[in-house]
Every structure is written in structure tokens, then in C-alpha cells.
Design a protein around this motif. Structure first.
Motif, PDB file in Angstrom:
ATOM      1  N   ASP A 155      13.672   1.036  -2.874  1.00 21.24           N
ATOM      2  CA  ASP A 155      14.795   0.513  -2.899  1.00 21.24           C
ATOM      3  C   ASP A 155      15.504   0.962  -1.514  1.00 21.24           C
ATOM      4  O   ASP A 155      15.449   1.954  -1.027  1.00 21.24           O
ATOM      5  CB  ASP A 155      15.863   1.218  -4.044  1.00 21.24           C
ATOM      6  CG  ASP A 155      17.072   0.533  -3.708  1.00 21.24           C
ATOM      7  OD1 ASP A 155      17.438  -0.102  -2.657  1.00 21.24           O
ATOM      8  OD2 ASP A 155      18.031   1.234  -4.508  1.00 21.24           O
ATOM      9  N   PRO A 156      15.503  -0.295  -0.488  1.00 20.93           N
ATOM     10  CA  PRO A 156      15.842   0.008   0.921  1.00 20.93           C
ATOM     11  C   PRO A 156      17.100   0.802   0.920  1.00 20.93           C
ATOM     12  O   PRO A 156      17.220   1.470   1.880  1.00 20.93           O
ATOM     13  CB  PRO A 156      15.942  -1.458   1.198  1.00 20.93           C
ATOM     14  CG  PRO A 156      15.388  -2.339   0.323  1.00 20.93           C
ATOM     15  CD  PRO A 156      15.274  -1.766  -1.036  1.00 20.93           C
ATOM     16  N   LYS A 157      17.970   0.274   0.070  1.00 18.34           N
ATOM     17  CA  LYS A 157      19.384   1.153   0.162  1.00 18.34           C
ATOM     18  C   LYS A 157      19.284   2.651  -0.169  1.00 18.34           C
ATOM     19  O   LYS A 157      19.835   3.360   0.473  1.00 18.34           O
ATOM     20  CB  LYS A 157      20.253   0.620  -1.028  1.00 18.34           C
ATOM     21  CG  LYS A 157      20.602  -0.724  -1.075  1.00 18.34           C
ATOM     22  CD  LYS A 157      22.093  -1.088  -0.664  1.00 18.34           C
ATOM     23  CE  LYS A 157      22.442  -2.369   0.085  1.00 18.34           C
ATOM     24  NZ  LYS A 157      21.904  -3.488  -0.304  1.00 18.34           N
ATOM     25  N   GLU A 158      18.306   2.883  -1.105  1.00 15.49           N
ATOM     26  CA  GLU A 158      18.247   4.508  -1.260  1.00 15.49           C
ATOM     27  C   GLU A 158      17.400   4.952  -0.036  1.00 15.49           C
ATOM     28  O   GLU A 158      17.840   6.310   0.501  1.00 15.49           O
ATOM     29  CB  GLU A 158      17.300   4.761  -2.282  1.00 15.49           C
ATOM     30  CG  GLU A 158      17.011   6.123  -2.961  1.00 15.49           C
ATOM     31  CD  GLU A 158      16.000   6.427  -3.944  1.00 15.49           C
ATOM     32  OE1 GLU A 158      15.464   5.430  -4.429  1.00 15.49           O
ATOM     33  OE2 GLU A 158      15.362   7.444  -3.983  1.00 15.49           O
ATOM     34  N   GLU A 186       6.756  -5.819   6.530  1.00 11.50           N
ATOM     35  CA  GLU A 186       8.158  -5.762   6.298  1.00 11.50           C
ATOM     36  C   GLU A 186       8.742  -4.337   6.124  1.00 11.50           C
ATOM     37  O   GLU A 186       9.669  -4.160   6.655  1.00 11.50           O
ATOM     38  CB  GLU A 186       8.648  -6.859   5.276  1.00 11.50           C
ATOM     39  CG  GLU A 186       8.208  -8.167   5.590  1.00 11.50           C
ATOM     40  CD  GLU A 186       6.754  -8.415   5.443  1.00 11.50           C
ATOM     41  OE1 GLU A 186       6.119  -7.887   4.755  1.00 11.50           O
ATOM     42  OE2 GLU A 186       6.310  -9.311   6.472  1.00 11.50           O
ATOM     43  N   GLU A 187       8.039  -3.696   5.213  1.00  8.37           N
ATOM     44  CA  GLU A 187       8.679  -2.148   4.858  1.00  8.37           C
ATOM     45  C   GLU A 187       8.587  -1.409   5.892  1.00  8.37           C
ATOM     46  O   GLU A 187       9.629  -0.623   6.437  1.00  8.37           O
ATOM     47  CB  GLU A 187       7.913  -1.970   3.548  1.00  8.37           C
ATOM     48  CG  GLU A 187       8.055  -2.286   2.179  1.00  8.37           C
ATOM     49  CD  GLU A 187       7.218  -1.910   1.375  1.00  8.37           C
ATOM     50  OE1 GLU A 187       7.561  -1.963   0.144  1.00  8.37           O
ATOM     51  OE2 GLU A 187       5.781  -1.820   1.564  1.00  8.37           O
ATOM     52  N   ALA A 192      10.837   1.301  10.440  1.00  3.27           N
ATOM     53  CA  ALA A 192      10.903   1.626  12.047  1.00  3.27           C
ATOM     54  C   ALA A 192      12.489   1.508  12.708  1.00  3.27           C
ATOM     55  O   ALA A 192      13.092   2.361  13.325  1.00  3.27           O
ATOM     56  CB  ALA A 192       9.926   0.853  12.839  1.00  3.27           C
ATOM     57  N   SER A 193      13.096   0.592  12.182  1.00  4.29           N
ATOM     58  CA  SER A 193      14.456   0.400  12.477  1.00  4.29           C
ATOM     59  C   SER A 193      15.117   1.584  12.096  1.00  4.29           C
ATOM     60  O   SER A 193      16.066   2.060  12.761  1.00  4.29           O
ATOM     61  CB  SER A 193      15.061  -0.864  11.949  1.00  4.29           C
ATOM     62  OG  SER A 193      15.142  -0.874  10.682  1.00  4.29           O
ATOM     63  N   VAL A 219      -1.416  -1.793   8.200  1.00  4.47           N
ATOM     64  CA  VAL A 219      -0.540  -1.811   9.134  1.00  4.47           C
ATOM     65  C   VAL A 219      -0.090  -0.516   9.729  1.00  4.47           C
ATOM     66  O   VAL A 219       0.296   0.356   8.755  1.00  4.47           O
ATOM     67  CB  VAL A 219       0.683  -2.767   8.779  1.00  4.47           C
ATOM     68  CG1 VAL A 219       1.663  -2.869  10.071  1.00  4.47           C
ATOM     69  CG2 VAL A 219       0.298  -4.168   8.290  1.00  4.47           C
ATOM     70  N   SER A 220       0.005  -0.164  10.976  1.00  2.31           N
ATOM     71  CA  SER A 220       0.338   1.077  11.250  1.00  2.31           C
ATOM     72  C   SER A 220       1.690   1.238  11.957  1.00  2.31           C
ATOM     73  O   SER A 220       1.707   0.410  12.649  1.00  2.31           O
ATOM     74  CB  SER A 220      -0.674   1.659  12.556  1.00  2.31           C
ATOM     75  OG  SER A 220      -2.003   1.947  12.045  1.00  2.31           O
ATOM     76  N   ILE A 221       2.497   1.959  11.260  1.00  6.06           N
ATOM     77  CA  ILE A 221       3.991   1.870  11.949  1.00  6.06           C
ATOM     78  C   ILE A 221       3.911   2.177  13.429  1.00  6.06           C
ATOM     79  O   ILE A 221       4.754   1.793  14.062  1.00  6.06           O
ATOM     80  CB  ILE A 221       4.730   2.560  11.183  1.00  6.06           C
ATOM     81  CG1 ILE A 221       6.283   2.546  11.551  1.00  6.06           C
ATOM     82  CG2 ILE A 221       4.298   4.615  11.416  1.00  6.06           C
ATOM     83  CD1 ILE A 221       7.216   3.190  10.545  1.00  6.06           C
TER      84      ILE A 221
END
Ligand code: GLN
Length: 395
Positions: A155-158, A186-187, A192-193, A219-221
Motif C-alpha cells: 500500500d503506497p500510503k503505508e 512504477e513501484e 525512489a521519490s 529493474v534496478s532502483i
């Protein structure tokens, strides 16, 4: 500071609560009972001949003395090329790559170098217990964010709530152990942000990076904009080339971080085993078909294992990558994951790892076990036959 002298059988505060992992415990039990080990992620398939030959040549050639603490030049050069090609990360082979004693060795050096006692570190749960216990050894303050079955989203909010200005680092493991989550672009952009907003590091363990299913992409962060200076990327040779016992991995990141991680690597290990470093240089000569085959082989092994589980009423959560399968065992009608793992070992002769050891709230894993399907086909098929026989046997 403790007052007075402690007795000989008391231990340092930093290892309070540390016990043998369930992964190790189940392997010992399995060996004792002569079972087939689908517990520990051992990966018992043969090392590619090319690498065996290079190891023999390195030993014969007496390439046996310490290397630089960051590893031999030729290997760092090839790792840097691979990082650019496969991971989209540009790194300087001399200043931004350290060859480590397995990716776990890299994780230990990175955590000791970067995480102070009391600093907050975010970990996704389910997690790989060694990550959590190493962070505990560093006395980090852990904050867990749940990834939810069956598709292992968070959950992005969590996650946003878990981050604060006290966050030192977030741990990524993609593809992840034990659930096989492959973090999407996207995750990772979102993570990253948050790292940038809160000035936090990403420490990312990508040891299963070549083992992917159903079109999932790695995908590597560390390749994402703004993450170059704040990411430590860990990977290694164990899982891709079936050499978990060779203990060879590497860490890649900005020079300022890698300088200290290199110092820790020196202090802890001096260097990774030198003849084996020479041997794995040739891993980078393997053709792309090697990696395609690897994926196809694991996809087949995954299918075989899922089928056997389903036949006996265990419900597998399909992984997106890596070579583990978390399985819901509530269909077995037993009261806990420990009972289920015991039942599978004593009645079928197949070892698994109880699910609770992978979760921040052990209850979340109370009806799960983890199976590792990185086995030679004959052993995996025999394990599946044994599991199927359970269908007929009383609990
Ligand atoms: N990474 C492997 C696993 O999860 C092996 C780790 C270990 O033996 N401790 O099983």
C-alpha cells in the motif's frame, strides 16, 4: 556501558534474541532424517563447466594469495560492464565496485558502514530473515511495510507513512525471497521519490535478478534518476551459476559509499576467495542462451512444484521471480506452519521452511511454508511424488 564484569557465558547485547534460522534448522533436520531438502535455497544443480575449468586452472596456477580488498581488477571490470548492460547502472570498476563474500557479505559490510544504532530502516515483509537479523545486529530501528498476497503489492500510503526524516535506508529485495515479488518500475519510481524526499539510502539485494517468470522484467532502483548517489546494489554469482557455497558476490554504488564498504570488506574478510574470483570472470563469457535456459528451467520446475502442491490441497502463491514458492497450507488442516513443516518432513520426507520466520507479524505466516524448487529435476520430481502420496495418507 555495563557495570562490572559479565560472566563467561553471557553475550553481547547486540546478539540478544539471535537464534539459528529456521532455514538452517530445517536443513539439519532434513539431513538427520534423510529427506529431500526443499527448505534452504541451496541450488544443487551443477556449476557450468566453463567456470569449473577456470576454477581448476586458477588453483593449478597458484592464484592463491589475497587480492585487493575490493577484488581483482579483471573481475571488477567485467562486473562494471554487466551492471551497465543488464542493470542500467554506470559504475567505475576501480572506485564503485567491491567484490564481496557472497551478497550477504556485501549486505553486512554495507549495513555496518552505513547504518548507525537507532537509525530507522524500512523493510518489506515478508522478508529474508538474514536481512532483518543483520540489521538487528547493527541495532537499527526497523519499520516494516507489508506486501500482500497473492500478487504481493504494497500500500503506497503505508510506505509513505513509514518514511520520515529519520529514515536512513529502505531495503529492497527484487526478485524477493521468500515471496518472489519483482518490484515494478512504477513501484521503484515511487520508492525512489520517497528516498529523495527524505534523503534516505536504498540498499537493494538483487541476487535473483536473472530468475524471472511470466514476462516480468528486472529493474534496478540504482538505475533510476536521482538514485545514483544513494543506492547500494548487491548481487552475486551464487544463484545464477549454482555456486551458493563459493560465497562470491559484489556491491556497487557511488564511490563515496563504496570506499567505506571496501574498508569494511577488508576488515571483515580481507577479500573474497581469490582463485574463485579468477574463476568467475569467465561467467561473463556465457552466451545469452544460458540465461534464457535458466529462466525456462525454473519456469518448468515452478510448474511441477505448483502442480504437486495443488494436488494435495496446498495453495501456492505464484512467484514473479526467484526460486521459492510460498504456499498456503491451511488445506492440510494443521494448526501451524511449524506443524505443517514437520508433517511434510516426517510424513513425506520433504523439508520446507515454516512461513512465520519470514513475516514481521509471525501470525501472517502461520499457515504458510516456503519451498525452494532450485533442485535437479530427478530430486524435485521425487520430492513431488512424495508430496502427492500424502494425499492418500491420514493427518
Ligand atoms: N538464501 C538462501 C535461502 O533463503 C540460503 C540462505 C541460507 O542458507 N542461510 O534459503
Amino acid at each position: 556501558m555495563k557495570s562490572g564484569k559479565t560472566s563467561v557465558h553471557s553475550f553481547a547485547e547486540r546478539i540478544r534474541g539471535l537464534v539459528q534460522s529456521d532455514i538452517r534448522r530445517m536443513t539439519r533436520e532434513c539431513e538427520r532424517l534423510g529427506g529431500i531438502n526443499l527448505g534452504q535455497g541451496i541450488c544443487d544443480q551443477p556449476v557450468p563447466d566453463l567456470l569449473k575449468e577456470s576454477a581448476i586452472a586458477a588453483v593449478r596456477g597458484d592464484l592463491s594469495i589475497y587480492s585487493k580488498f575490493e577484488g581483482i581488477d579483471a573481475l571488477r571490470q567485467r562486473i562494471a560492464e554487466k551492471m551497465a548492460e543488464y542493470n542500467g547502472i554506470r559504475c567505475h570498476p576501480d572506485r564503485e565496485v567491491v567484490v564481496t563474500v557472497g551478497s550477504t557479505g556485501g549486505f553486512v559490510a554495507a549495513c555496518l558502514a552505513l547504518v548507525d544504532a537507532g537509525e530507522e530502516v524500512i523493510v518489506f515483509s515478508p522478508f529474508y530473515g538474514y536481512h532483518v537479523n543483520i540489521l538487528r545486529l547493527c541495532q537499527a530501528a526497523l519499520k516494516f511495510v507489508t506486501i500482500h498476497p497473492p500478487d504481493w503489492r504494497f500500500d503506497p500510503k503505508e510506505l509513505e507513512r513509514a518514511f520520515s526524516d529519520r529514515t536512513r535506508a529502505v531495503i529492497i529485495n527484487t526478485p524477493s525471497n521468500p515471496c518472489g515479488k519483482v518490484f515494478s518500475r512504477e513501484e521503484l519510481d515511487f520508492i525512489a521519490s520517497l528516498c529523495q524526499r527524505h534523503d534516505a539510502l536504498a540498499i537493494t539485494d538483487e541476487i535473483y535478478e536473472y530468475i524471472l517468470y511470466d514476462g516480468h522484467r528486472h529493474v534496478s532502483i540504482g538505475s533510476l534518476p536521482g538514485m545514483e548517489d544513494r543506492t547500494v546494489t548487491l548481487s552475486g554469482f551464487s544463484k545464477t551459476y549454482n555456486m551458493t557455497g563459493w560465497r562470491l558476490g559484489y556491491a556497487v554504488g557511488a564511490a563515496a559509499l563504496m570506499e567505506k564498504i571496501g574498508l569494511l570488506n577488508d576488515l571483515l574478510y580481507i577479500c573474497a576467495p581469490t582463485p574463485l574470483q579468477h574463476a568467475v570472470v569467465t561467467a561473463f563469457d556465457l552466451a545469452p542462451s544460458y540465461y534464457e535456459r535458466l529462466r525456462a528451467d525454473y519456469a518448468r520446475k515452478l510448474a511441477v512444484t505448483c502442480e504437486a502442491c495443488e494436488e494435495i490441497g496446498m495453495r501456492p502463491f505464484r512467484p514473479q521471480g526467484a526460486y521459492y514458492l510460498l504456499v498456503d497450507v491451511s488445506g492440510l488442516g494443521l494448526s501451524s506452519d511449524l506443524d505443517a513443516a514437520n508433517f511434510l518432513l516426517t510424513r513425506a520426507g520433504v523439508a520446507s521452511v515454516p512461513g512465520s520466520s519470514f513475516h514481521a507479524s509471525p501470525l501472517d505466516g502461520k499457515q504458510q511454508v516456503r519451498l525452494c524448487f532450485a533442485k535437479q529435476d530427478a530430486h524435485l520430481e521425487e520430492a513431488c511424488r512424495r508430496l502427492r502420496r500424502l494425499a492418500a495418507s491420514p493427518r
